[in-house]
Design an enzyme around this catalytic site. Sequence first.
Site, PDB file in Angstrom:
ATOM      1  N   TYR A 411      -6.240  -0.729  -2.976  1.00  0.00           N
ATOM      2  CA  TYR A 411      -6.859  -1.101  -4.255  1.00  0.00           C
ATOM      3  C   TYR A 411      -6.008  -0.680  -5.455  1.00  0.00           C
ATOM      4  CZ  TYR A 411     -11.711  -2.101  -2.693  1.00  0.00           C
ATOM      5  OH  TYR A 411     -12.830  -2.647  -2.156  1.00  0.00           O
ATOM      6  N   GLU A 412      -6.164  -1.429  -6.542  1.00  0.00           N
ATOM      7  CA  GLU A 412      -5.590  -1.072  -7.849  1.00  0.00           C
ATOM      8  C   GLU A 412      -4.077  -0.862  -7.791  1.00  0.00           C
ATOM      9  OE1 GLU A 412      -7.702  -1.525  -9.992  1.00  0.00           O
ATOM     10  OE2 GLU A 412      -9.642  -1.040  -9.149  1.00  0.00           O
ATOM     11  N   GLY A 413      -3.414  -1.680  -6.972  1.00  0.00           N
ATOM     12  CA  GLY A 413      -1.974  -1.512  -6.756  1.00  0.00           C
ATOM     13  C   GLY A 413      -1.757  -0.558  -5.596  1.00  0.00           C
TER      14      GLY A 413
END
Length: 605
Positions: A411-413
């Site tokens: 997630y989120e990079g």
Amino acid sequence: MSTETLNKDILRGGQFLVKETKAEDVFTPEDFSEEQKMMRDSTKEFVDRELWAHWEKFESKDYAFTAECMKKAGELGLLGVAVPEAYDGLGMGFVSTMLVCDYISGATGSFSTAFGAHTGIGTMPISLYGNEEQKKKYVSKLATGEWMGAYCLTEPGAGSDANSGKTKAVLSDDGKHYSISGQKMWISNAGFCNVMIVFARIEDDKNITGFIVEYDPNNTNGISLGDEEKKLGIHSSSTRQVFFSDTKVPVENMLSERGNGFKIAMNALNVGRIKLAAACLDAQRRVIGEATKYANERIQFKTPIMNFGAIKSKIAEMATNTYADESASYRAAKNIEDRIAIRQAEGNTHQEAELKGVEEYAIECSILKVAVSEDVQNTTDEGIQIFGGMGFSADTPMESAWRDARISRIYEGTNEINRMLAVGMLVKKAMKGHVDLLNPAMKVADELTGIPSFDTPDYSALFAEEKEIIAKMKKVFLMVAGAAMQKFGPQLEEHQQLLMAASDILIEIYMAESTILRTEKNAKRFGEYSQEIQIAMSQLYLYNAVDIVIKKGKEGIVSFAEGDEQRMMLMGLKRFTKYANQPNVVALRTKIADKVAAENGYCFS
């Protein structure tokens, strides 16, 4: 905000590396206000009643139950904590929004994913980038849970490279609407959302553009959904592909300006990263609690398994990492909150202040995302191990906790992207003059060729030696990163393995320093005796951090330096990571584990 706080020299993002932070200047969980404690307790009560009591239901792919729980959270105001009161939110500060994200996320990854997708990337882009009409129309409905939000960025060919998306937006001949066509994937909340933030490219623009797109299953407007994805974990998080075929979107639903979509996406990720760290905290506390209770009750060889050193080691490391994660997460959250307040006092709007406040600490956000997501994975893994065969069974919550934790590293990079971002952003800040890396790096280079001091320092004060070691760990980073920058210049970003090694050093510096500063602050105000176990956790965390710095520092040095330069830097690494008084690691772990066992769970927040 008080004048004193405004005038205080708050460190800019990344400056922790080159400037000293005093213990009294960090925010800790022990600093929560009464209002924040009440918010924490009411959130925990909701989670225990509505989520934790039904954890098996979340494993049965009951997406409707997740949506139902989201509605209940909305009714309690938990979906609008970060939303200004003008749009039916609670208008709370950044620390309070972190606090709710923390304690609402510990029971199940399915709900925490739905919550994060809705409050963060589903609502926040409109709240921070929308015009007044857009905010009035959508934000109130999202804050109260009347509507649910989703975020459509990722495509089959555009993951980490988010700006490479192929989804198109074509302006109609009459100029009244855009027609969006394309495919999005891994869209959380897709199965029950009412509004989507959709990113598409107009003509051959360099950057994508954001749009607010309404979705009504009875009037699809060219929107169709794929089947629910079959996933390793987060089983009741609705995750689908979304297909757009000439979906008409009024021109007034463009979010911000044309070509501003990539900027919106990146800034949303900055907030998402620190919030994801928060979302991993209570999961660790609950896993430690369940593992401790089991270890206290499970009898083998006529004794509870908690009495065995092998189990104590695991419990102590789990608790120590959780304590460190709390310390660093709330330190950064308060820095962001203070920076937002300063910008608002200077005349920035709420939107501008929050965007710039979070952007300022993007390095810390990436550090936290990596560190805490990896700790929650390790904690759940050790939780399974403590449960033994029962941990592998789906009849206990350990198995699902381990599976749910795995997505947090993606997630989120991905954590690999975030490791490289942390160092890359620091270098860019240095080039802009926001963080002075050059002068400290030159001083370290001079120190390497100088004669070391053989004086015996006075380590009688609490953490005197530990704080000196952290200062020397910073020298390791400056030595390794400075030499690498000098050797490779702008091409350094192409040497990803070196960047990742440097990033691991940077991460350990921030996490260890945050942990020690929290404990030092609390020891000064509550007394050292009251912090005996916290002192042990701080010393244990630093001991582990030093080992990582030695390994990653050596990896970097031997990979780009040769001959005399290599020998000198390896000698410097040894000098900068040397203890005068090695801690008794087994004794530290035993002391920590015995306290957790006596309290039957994590008891440090």
